[in-house]
Design a protein around this motif. Structure first.
Motif, short mmCIF file in Angstrom:
data_model
loop_
_atom_site.label_atom_id
_atom_site.label_comp_id
_atom_site.label_asym_id
_atom_site.label_seq_id
_atom_site.Cartn_x
_atom_site.Cartn_y
_atom_site.Cartn_z
N ALA A 108 0.85 -1.20 0.00
CA ALA A 108 0.00 0.00 0.00
C ALA A 108 0.88 1.25 0.00
N ASP A 109 1.92 1.25 0.83
CA ASP A 109 2.83 2.40 0.86
C ASP A 109 3.55 2.58 -0.48
N LEU A 110 4.02 1.47 -1.05
CA LEU A 110 4.74 1.56 -2.33
C LEU A 110 3.83 2.11 -3.43
N ILE A 111 2.61 1.59 -3.47
CA ILE A 111 1.67 2.01 -4.53
C ILE A 111 1.29 3.48 -4.34
N ALA A 112 1.17 3.89 -3.07
CA ALA A 112 0.82 5.31 -2.80
C ALA A 112 2.04 6.22 -2.96
N GLY A 113 3.20 5.64 -3.25
CA GLY A 113 4.42 6.45 -3.46
C GLY A 113 4.98 7.00 -2.16
N ARG A 114 4.72 6.34 -1.04
CA ARG A 114 5.19 6.82 0.26
C ARG A 114 6.53 6.20 0.61
N ASP A 115 7.42 7.01 1.15
CA ASP A 115 8.70 6.52 1.64
C ASP A 115 8.55 6.36 3.15
N THR A 116 8.45 5.12 3.63
CA THR A 116 8.17 4.88 5.06
C THR A 116 9.19 3.88 5.60
N GLU A 117 9.11 3.68 6.92
CA GLU A 117 9.96 2.65 7.54
C GLU A 117 9.75 1.29 6.87
N LEU A 118 8.48 1.04 6.51
CA LEU A 118 8.18 -0.26 5.90
C LEU A 118 8.83 -0.42 4.53
N THR A 119 8.79 0.64 3.74
CA THR A 119 9.33 0.51 2.37
C THR A 119 10.86 0.45 2.38
N ARG A 120 11.45 0.72 3.56
CA ARG A 120 12.92 0.64 3.66
C ARG A 120 13.39 -0.70 4.25
N LEU A 121 12.47 -1.60 4.56
CA LEU A 121 12.89 -2.91 5.11
C LEU A 121 13.63 -3.71 4.03
N PRO A 122 14.54 -4.58 4.45
CA PRO A 122 15.43 -5.21 3.48
C PRO A 122 14.76 -6.18 2.51
N TRP A 123 13.56 -6.67 2.83
CA TRP A 123 12.94 -7.61 1.87
C TRP A 123 12.28 -6.88 0.71
N VAL A 124 12.18 -5.53 0.82
CA VAL A 124 11.51 -4.75 -0.24
C VAL A 124 12.42 -4.69 -1.46
N GLY A 125 11.88 -5.14 -2.58
CA GLY A 125 12.65 -5.09 -3.84
C GLY A 125 13.65 -6.22 -3.98
N HIS A 126 13.72 -7.12 -2.98
CA HIS A 126 14.66 -8.24 -3.10
C HIS A 126 14.27 -9.11 -4.30
N ARG A 127 15.24 -9.45 -5.12
CA ARG A 127 14.97 -10.34 -6.27
C ARG A 127 15.65 -11.67 -6.04
N SER A 128 14.91 -12.73 -5.96
CA SER A 128 15.48 -14.07 -5.80
C SER A 128 15.86 -14.60 -7.17
N ARG A 129 16.93 -15.40 -7.23
CA ARG A 129 17.21 -16.02 -8.51
C ARG A 129 16.14 -17.08 -8.79
N ARG A 130 16.06 -17.48 -10.07
CA ARG A 130 15.00 -18.42 -10.43
C ARG A 130 15.44 -19.85 -10.10
N TRP A 131 14.46 -20.71 -9.90
CA TRP A 131 14.75 -22.13 -9.68
C TRP A 131 15.35 -22.72 -10.95
N GLU A 132 16.08 -23.81 -10.79
CA GLU A 132 16.64 -24.52 -11.93
C GLU A 132 15.52 -25.06 -12.82
N PRO A 133 15.81 -25.22 -14.13
CA PRO A 133 14.81 -25.87 -14.97
C PRO A 133 14.67 -27.35 -14.59
N GLU A 134 13.57 -27.96 -15.03
CA GLU A 134 13.40 -29.40 -14.78
C GLU A 134 14.35 -30.20 -15.68
N PRO A 135 14.82 -31.38 -15.29
CA PRO A 135 14.39 -32.12 -14.12
C PRO A 135 15.16 -31.78 -12.85
N LEU A 136 16.05 -30.78 -12.92
CA LEU A 136 16.90 -30.48 -11.76
C LEU A 136 16.07 -30.04 -10.56
#
Ligand SMILES: Cc1cc2nc3c(=O)[nH]c(=O)nc-3n(C[C@H](O)[C@H](O)[C@H](O)COP(=O)(O)OP(=O)(O)OC[C@H]3O[C@@H](n4cnc5c(N)ncnc54)[C@H](O)[C@@H]3O)c2cc1C
Length: 455
Positions: free
Chosen positions: A389-417
């Protein structure tokens, strides 16, 4: 038509008709379109409405609100986060890791606060969590966890054998940990109540409406398109079904059994007087709660990962896993030997390749997402909703600065791996627990798998 009462004990207990709301019929423009009416989607709608009562929101849901993991989970509203504080600290530093975990603790209270404020009776019992140590290796893990808790101020305390048994009298208890930061809830009552709340405030929930494509500024369905400035993907364990997302989260199944309501004499023997949620320090996760109506609800991992991240209602029920859960339950609590199991169910949860939950918004496309909560989404979705909600409203808050915000995980391996790796990991955890039971020494296999799986 599907009988939604069969989804879980929680759905079976609902005192409301479970017919689907009308589907989307035609095209519509809104400010925010959300795909998925589980906790992620609904909390996002709730906090967007809190920021701006005039915001127009539409949710599309393949089935009915709460159909996914949100209406079927173990009902732990905890301060757990899938990445441990120590691991997170190696990535983002101690302060940011501490802030993430502090936000999780506050979230447990926030969920209880909203349920009370909105008149949603979800059987919330803030009794904390007791985790038992039932072997020397488990006791070593309990000590390690309390040391980590002390370092990051997480609030877990070590229990000696008597104190642990005083909360939960299982067999072979050597000690354990206790944290006050958890509440037992009836999740279907919470998620369905939340759906009603956001609807009353003006959001539309289109049920029986699967999104076939999520695009910048649009959600396409077979019966119409939602045009929106912002589009939120809130499909967690089901995300792999979406075009281009097959390797984002691995859908891993967790399964649960529930007993009939148990006599007071049995509870006097077992404990959980404050309705503490509970687990132990084995590798292959188990979890339980004493329900408001006196049942034992007990779940665990161990169901197989299905090739190509397939999801099917048939996978919700695996007789061998239910039998193993029941056996474990009786091994923990012999008093439950003759207790009747009245409900058996399960569902998929989403795991990112690095086991990181994340939340984010790409301002260029207006596409937002949250997920990868592993088994800790009941509360984390609330933090995700407030943050989105804060991100969509364009607000810079304590919540939008938490480390999980914007974290990009790498993708899982293709099958069958992916299939080989995920199922080998599950097997290894089961073997590791058995080896620890036999030899009383920590399993090297478990640490190897943990390193390999990136957790
Ligand atoms: C058996 C089990 C036990 C668990 N126990 C706990 C617990 O005790 N504590 C805890 O914190 N977490 C637990 N979890 C995890 C927790 O339930 C989830 O992390 C959380 O509910 C995720 O919420 P969500 O809204 O992101 O996803 P979901 O609740 O899965 O909702 C996603 C929704 O999206 C819909 N959908 C999917 N694809 C589409 C599409 N294309 N178009 C439209 N709609 C779509 C689905 O039908 C679904 O309703 C458990 C999970 C399971 C399965």
């Amino acid at each position: 038509m599907r009988d939604y009462r069969e989804l879980s004990l929680w759905f079976d207990q609902l005192d409301e008709p479970l017919t689907a709301r009308p589907a989307l019929a035609g095209d519509r423009k809104v400010d925010v379109a959300i795909v998925g009416a589980g906790f992620t989607g609904l909390w996002t709608a709730y906090y967007l409405q809190a920021l701006d009562p005039d915001v127009s929101i539409a949710l599309v849901e393949s089935e009915i609100a709460g159909f996914g993991a949100s209406g079927r989970n173990g009902g732990w509203c905890s301060a757990l986060f899938p990445v441990s504080a120590a691991t997170l600290a190696t990535e983002v530093g101690d302060d940011a890791a501490t802030a993430q975990y502090a936000a999780m603790r506050a979230t447990v209270e926030e969920v209880g606060r909203v349920a009370a404020a909105e008149g949603i009776d979800a059987d919330v019992a803030p009794g904390g969590t007791v985790v038992l140590a039932r072997s020397q290796p488990q006791l070593a893990r309990a000590r390690h966890e309390v040391a980590e808790s002390d370092r990051f101020g997480l609030g877990s305390a070590l229990l000696d054998a008597d104190a642990a048994r005083g909360r939960l009298a299982a067999t072979h208890v050597l000690g354990g940990t206790y944290t006050p930061h958890c509440a037992a809830v009836q999740p279907a009552k919470l998620v369905r109540g939340l759906a009603r709340t956001v609807e009353q405030r003006g959001a539309t929930i289109y049920e029986g409406t699967p999104a076939v494509a999520i695009e910048p500024r649009a959600v396409r369905t077979a019966s119409g398109t939602l045009g929106a400035r912002h589009v939120v993907r809130a499909t967690e364990g089901y995300t792999a079904r979406l075009r281009g997302q097959r390797r984002a989260y691995a859908p891993v199944y967790s399964l649960i059994v529930a007993t009939e309501p148990l006599p007071d004499a049995v509870w006097d023997e077992i404990g959980l007087r404050e309705r503490e949620t509970f687990s132990d320090f084995r590798h292959l996760i188990v979890y339980g709660q004493r329900t408001a109506d006196g049942r034992m609800v007990f779940g665990g991992r161990g169901a197989p990962y299905h090739y190509a991240s397939r999801i099917d209602t048939a996978y919700d029920r695996v007789p061998a896993v239910f039998a193993a859960l029941q056996e474990t339950l009786v091994e923990l609590f012999p008093a439950l030997r003759d207790a009747r199991i009245t409900h058996r169910w399960g569902g998929p949860l989403g795991i990112a390749r690095d086991w990181h939950a994340s939340v984010g918004l790409d301002p260029a496309t207006g596409l937002a997402w949250a997920g990868g909560y592993v088994g800790d989404g009941l509360s984390t979705t609330n933090l995700a909703g407030r943050t989105l909600a804060d991100l969509i409203a364009g607000r810079d808050t304590e919540l939008t600065r938490l480390p999980w915000v914007g974290h990009r995980s790498r993708r899982w391996e293709p099958e069958p791996l992916r299939w080989l790796g995920a199922n080998a990991g599950l097997r290894a955890m089961t073997w590791a627990d058995a080896a620890e039971r036999r030899h009383g020494r920590p399993s090297r296999m478990a640490s190897l798998v943990t390193a390999m799986m990136g957790r």
